[in-house]
Design a protein around this motif. Structure first.
Motif, short mmCIF file in Angstrom:
data_model
loop_
_atom_site.label_atom_id
_atom_site.label_comp_id
_atom_site.label_asym_id
_atom_site.label_seq_id
_atom_site.Cartn_x
_atom_site.Cartn_y
_atom_site.Cartn_z
N THR A 1 -7.52 1.96 0.58
CA THR A 1 -6.64 3.12 0.68
C THR A 1 -5.18 2.77 0.42
O THR A 1 -4.37 3.66 0.22
CB THR A 1 -6.76 3.80 2.06
N ASP A 2 -4.85 1.48 0.43
CA ASP A 2 -3.46 1.05 0.17
C ASP A 2 -3.30 0.80 -1.33
O ASP A 2 -3.70 -0.23 -1.85
CB ASP A 2 -3.17 -0.24 0.96
N THR A 3 -2.67 1.77 -2.00
CA THR A 3 -2.50 1.66 -3.45
C THR A 3 -1.20 0.97 -3.83
O THR A 3 -0.97 0.70 -5.00
CB THR A 3 -2.53 3.07 -4.08
N ILE A 4 -0.37 0.67 -2.86
CA ILE A 4 0.94 0.07 -3.14
C ILE A 4 0.87 -1.45 -3.26
O ILE A 4 1.48 -2.04 -4.14
CB ILE A 4 1.95 0.46 -2.04
N ASN A 5 0.10 -2.07 -2.38
CA ASN A 5 0.08 -3.54 -2.29
C ASN A 5 -1.12 -4.14 -3.01
O ASN A 5 -2.19 -3.55 -3.08
CB ASN A 5 0.08 -3.97 -0.83
N ASN A 6 -0.90 -5.37 -3.52
CA ASN A 6 -1.94 -6.12 -4.20
C ASN A 6 -2.47 -7.18 -3.24
O ASN A 6 -1.81 -8.18 -2.99
CB ASN A 6 -1.37 -6.77 -5.47
N TYR A 7 -3.67 -6.98 -2.69
CA TYR A 7 -4.24 -7.87 -1.69
C TYR A 7 -4.92 -9.06 -2.34
O TYR A 7 -5.54 -8.95 -3.39
CB TYR A 7 -5.24 -7.12 -0.81
N SER B 1 5.21 -9.07 0.63
CA SER B 1 6.28 -8.08 0.64
C SER B 1 7.50 -8.65 -0.07
O SER B 1 8.26 -7.94 -0.70
CB SER B 1 6.67 -7.72 2.07
#
Length: 183
Positions: A58-64, A76
């Motif tokens: 669901t987190d489309t901002i961060n690249n895990y 970050s």
């Protein structure tokens, strides 16, 4: 009379002597407790990893990124110039906070203050110990730890309970390399 007494003693002695027999256990244990424990732990790990994967999806901002030791993280603030990461024995200072998977703060950065830690020579929970080794000075990384990488079954005896997966936002302030010269 004596002869009768001796004869009776000999008869009693020979009739009471026989080879010892092995006793059978009352309860037979087959290791089922260990098998059940393994299955419970596998189910718990699968549930926690499923919750973490849901957060990641669901987190489309961060690249895990998935670590080799079983946790997930994203940067970050990333240092792309330096290649220096802490190694065994190096001294690091860092700040971090801990949250549950719902984002509720368990320990704030102010509460935990700045930590000085010697890599792999002092106590620190497994996930954070391994996570620090991936960081460079000045970086800010958010880690998602399943409970077996965090405080596990025992918790921390204060605010973290049994089997709680954690989110840690870590800022690595300094790395001081261990002196390699011997006196």
């Amino acid at each position: 009379m004596r002869l009768v007494f001796h004869t009776l003693c000999l008869i009693f002695l020979f009739s009471s002597c026989k080879t010892p027999e092995a006793r059978k256990p009352v309860n037979i244990k087959s290791g089922s407790f260990i098998d059940e424990s393994i299955n419970r732990n596998k189910e718990l790990a699968a549930k926690e990893e499923s919750r973490i994967q849901k957060i990641i999806s669901t987190d489309t901002i961060n690249n895990y990124i998935t670590s080799q030791t079983g946790f997930w993280y994203f940067y970050s603030k990333k240092d792309t110039l330096s290649s220096i990461t802490p190694k065994y024995g190096d001294m690091v200072t860092f700040n971090y906070n801990l949250k549950d998977l719902n984002g509720n703060v368990i320990y704030s950065k102010q509460e935990l203050d700045t930590i000085t830690y010697r890599i792999d020579k002092e106590e620190l929970f497994l996930g954070l110990r391994e996570g620090l080794k991936l960081m460079k000075q000045g970086e800010i990384v958010t880690f998602l730890f399943p409970s077996y990488q965090a405080y596990g079954y025992y918790g921390d005896d204060h605010k973290i309970g049994t089997n709680i997966p954690l989110i840690a936002e870590v800022t690595l302030n300094t790395i001081t390399k261990e002196s390699t010269t011997e006196n």
